[in-house]
Write a protein that holds these residues in place. Sequence first.
Motif, PDB file in Angstrom:
ATOM      1  N   SER A  77       0.852  -1.195   0.000  1.00 36.58           N
ATOM      2  CA  SER A  77       0.000   0.000   0.000  1.00 36.58           C
ATOM      3  C   SER A  77       0.885   1.240   0.000  1.00 36.58           C
ATOM      4  O   SER A  77       1.052   1.903   1.027  1.00 36.58           O
ATOM      5  N   GLN A  81      -4.514   5.243  -3.067  1.00 36.80           N
ATOM      6  CA  GLN A  81      -5.368   4.419  -3.903  1.00 36.80           C
ATOM      7  C   GLN A  81      -5.330   2.959  -3.455  1.00 36.80           C
ATOM      8  O   GLN A  81      -6.350   2.269  -3.424  1.00 36.80           O
ATOM      9  N   ARG A  82      -4.162   2.472  -3.058  1.00 30.00           N
ATOM     10  CA  ARG A  82      -4.045   1.087  -2.622  1.00 30.00           C
ATOM     11  C   ARG A  82      -4.634   0.868  -1.225  1.00 30.00           C
ATOM     12  O   ARG A  82      -4.939  -0.265  -0.848  1.00 30.00           O
ATOM     13  N   GLN A  85      -8.151  -1.011  -0.635  1.00 32.18           N
ATOM     14  CA  GLN A  85      -8.318  -2.454  -0.464  1.00 32.18           C
ATOM     15  C   GLN A  85      -8.250  -2.867   0.998  1.00 32.18           C
ATOM     16  O   GLN A  85      -8.645  -3.975   1.352  1.00 32.18           O
ATOM     17  N   ASP A 140       3.191   8.633  -4.267  1.00 32.53           N
ATOM     18  CA  ASP A 140       3.621   7.515  -3.443  1.00 32.53           C
ATOM     19  C   ASP A 140       4.062   7.999  -2.062  1.00 32.53           C
ATOM     20  O   ASP A 140       4.594   9.097  -1.918  1.00 32.53           O
ATOM     21  N   ASN A 742      -4.597 -10.841  -2.586  1.00 33.38           N
ATOM     22  CA  ASN A 742      -3.149 -10.635  -2.641  1.00 33.38           C
ATOM     23  C   ASN A 742      -2.471 -11.679  -1.772  1.00 33.38           C
ATOM     24  O   ASN A 742      -2.977 -12.047  -0.703  1.00 33.38           O
ATOM     25  N   ARG A 760      -0.315  -9.701  -6.479  1.00 28.70           N
ATOM     26  CA  ARG A 760      -1.489  -8.861  -6.248  1.00 28.70           C
ATOM     27  C   ARG A 760      -2.499  -9.108  -7.365  1.00 28.70           C
ATOM     28  O   ARG A 760      -2.119  -9.301  -8.513  1.00 28.70           O
TER      29      ARG A 760
END
Length: 799
Positions: A77, A81-82, A85, A140, A742, A760
């Motif tokens: 992550s 955006q990640r 999940q 990031d 994942n 993933r």
Amino acid sequence: MIARFLLLATVASTSFVAPAFAQAPADQQPADQQAESGTDIVGGAIVVTARRRAEALQDVPLAVSVLNSEALEQTGSYNIQRLTQLQPTLQFYSTNPRNSSINIRGIGAPLGLTNDGIEQGVGIYIDQVYYNRVAAATLDFVDIEQVEVLRGPQGTLYGKNTTAGAINITTRAPSFSYEGKAEISVGNLNFKQAKATVSGPITDRLAIRIGASVTDRQGTIYNVATNRHVNSQDFLGLKGSLLWKATDTLSITLAGDYNLQNPVCCAQIYAGYGPTQRATNRQYPALSAALGYQVPSTDPYDRLTDLDAPLKARNEMGGASLRAEWDLGTGTLTSVSAYRYWDWRPSNDRDFTGLDVTTKSQNPTQQKQWTQELRYAQEGDAIDFVAGAFAFHQTIHTTGSQVQGADASAWLLNPTSPLSSIPAVLEGLTADNDIRLRNSSAALFGQLTWHVTDRFDIQPGLRLNYDRKQGSYASVVTGTASDGTRQSVSFASTDPWIVAQRGVLAPQAFNAKFSDWNLSGDITASYKVSDDILAYATFARAFKSGGINLNGVPLDATGNPQLNVATVKPEKVNHFEVGLKTQFWDKRATLNLTGFWTEISDYQAIVNNGQNSVLRGYLANADKVRVRGIETEFSIRPSDRVNAYASGAWTDPKYVKFSNAPCPPELSGGSASPATCDISGRILPGVSKWALSYGVEFNVPTALLGGDGQFYIGWDGSYRSSFSSNASPSAYMNIKGYSLANLRLGFRNDDGFNIYGWVRNLFDRNYMEVLATTPGNTGLIAGQPGDPRTYGLTIKADF
């Protein structure tokens, strides 16, 4: 790219020079250090600063989820955006960094193209600095310590525009012990990622920390027109900080960062066709056949496109902050001063096809912001409180342009008109837009916690806020007249070519102002049923600032802007929440439950402006929106060998009353189509009724590489049910529910070495992140497919 990795290698190599530093195992650390080290895979960071002071997560009467650095790294992550999940009620949508939105519980920002004059409803804070643009969320993470996701209105302590919640990110502080971290990952799609950080003392009172991160990945979509992959990743992040212990009671931290994304991005590809109310000869099948055009594939998961316009998404962001924390004995005085800038330089293909309809459509933007926060926090036997002041100023300058191509006449003009067969009518038609905004805000705030008894607390909070915005929008349109001359497109002209052109791109200019005072607040009552059970109830009255429509507004018959929609009223929020936080089985298991009910008056919603080739809609106020739901979070560690977590949310969002909403594509475009539609009782876009995240990790102790360690295997999964991708629910714009899984398998030891392989989207699920209508109301639907299966190897070490 090679130069960037050499830079990372230089930063990482310095960590080998410093004396080795390794933490003791968690069970050998003092209790307070154990709390900060965060030993759980997800949600393990026990200490949070959600109420602007350090305290145990389970003691905070607030719906807040925490991900520590280990959870972020292990689950891959590395940006917000990640996180979606791992956080069921967090939604993030992005077709490019500028056109991004973050929602919590389905609210926060309208799903659609960004409007400079409107602000978001989810506050983003990094090291206590407010980031006003969602574009920050596309970057990031660099050297992150932990991420707190605060759900529900946070206006008292986190500012005016946190009606949905806040994301509070903390980076690692400089240390007075030498330490270093290095990490490198490689994977399919030519994925390469490297991270490095080093920290240590310069003197006995001055410490430094330097961190860097580089990510590069091949695009997931292949452009057959240019023979290259698009929608790639290309990121460089640098961060540095100095910590000066000026005295035993005064600490000053100076920090700076630089972030650059420069990928070949961003393409949305053919996702389908849905008939509209337009005449058959003006819809996608007939128009594409008349031009002899066919998309490379009608299956979006073939991941093919033939876009003919250049793609670019250069996103540069940076800034500096100065934070001073002064322990006055009775309390702590904190000052946070910050400057940030954002430079966005895009290039898009806004006809979403290989046809020469729109050769250029872009909105380069430069933003600067200054913030100052001053607050005092004090804890006592009977009363704790935080009081402060906040000031914000922002300038935005956007210089947009749109240029039509040789196929525009045939695509955008009525085929029954003789002008549709003359490419020169619209070829070269150009709109040059100049958008400016000056945005200032100031606030006084305070929150008090009254310990009525040892177990019962009452916590009221207030915030007085003032906003002032001044904006301007000017679009100058030029085209070719029937005599072959270039001239301004005006409403005074009767030239048939100019008349046709202004039906596609109409000139307009206006200035608008907005200002408003607002008093908001909340009150929470909490009760410690036992040492391990906390119950609480909250009522909050919050607001999201009003603003100015700076994407253009509808014009009247004579071409004058309709200034009655130039400004948008503030959202007014009434929020009710109850929660239960529990731990049991000797604190090996945690179960938290939350129920909420949020009502929003004057909800800021997207409305279409009806022009043929303009994607940008404007914002208007829907009468009322209601979102309600139930959330649960569970984590368990039955032994040192196993830990697991599961989180779920049921969310029920709907427009209570929105009688003048834009109609969905299937009801639009015809001569008898309604100008507006009543979507009262329909669902809000972008939010699933059901969302889950879950995971488990097993480990086996192993002596390897000269130290105690463990082999481990971890599984993380997520599910979300179907959701609407259009402001007004449409039969064509629903995205089907999907689940993702994942997997990771690796070895780590107590000295900070960790090597693991990861996969993933293990089962290579096909799913759409977003669907969008396209210009001209032709029924063409564009989409952005999610990542396919990716896999790779990560090696990391602490020194």
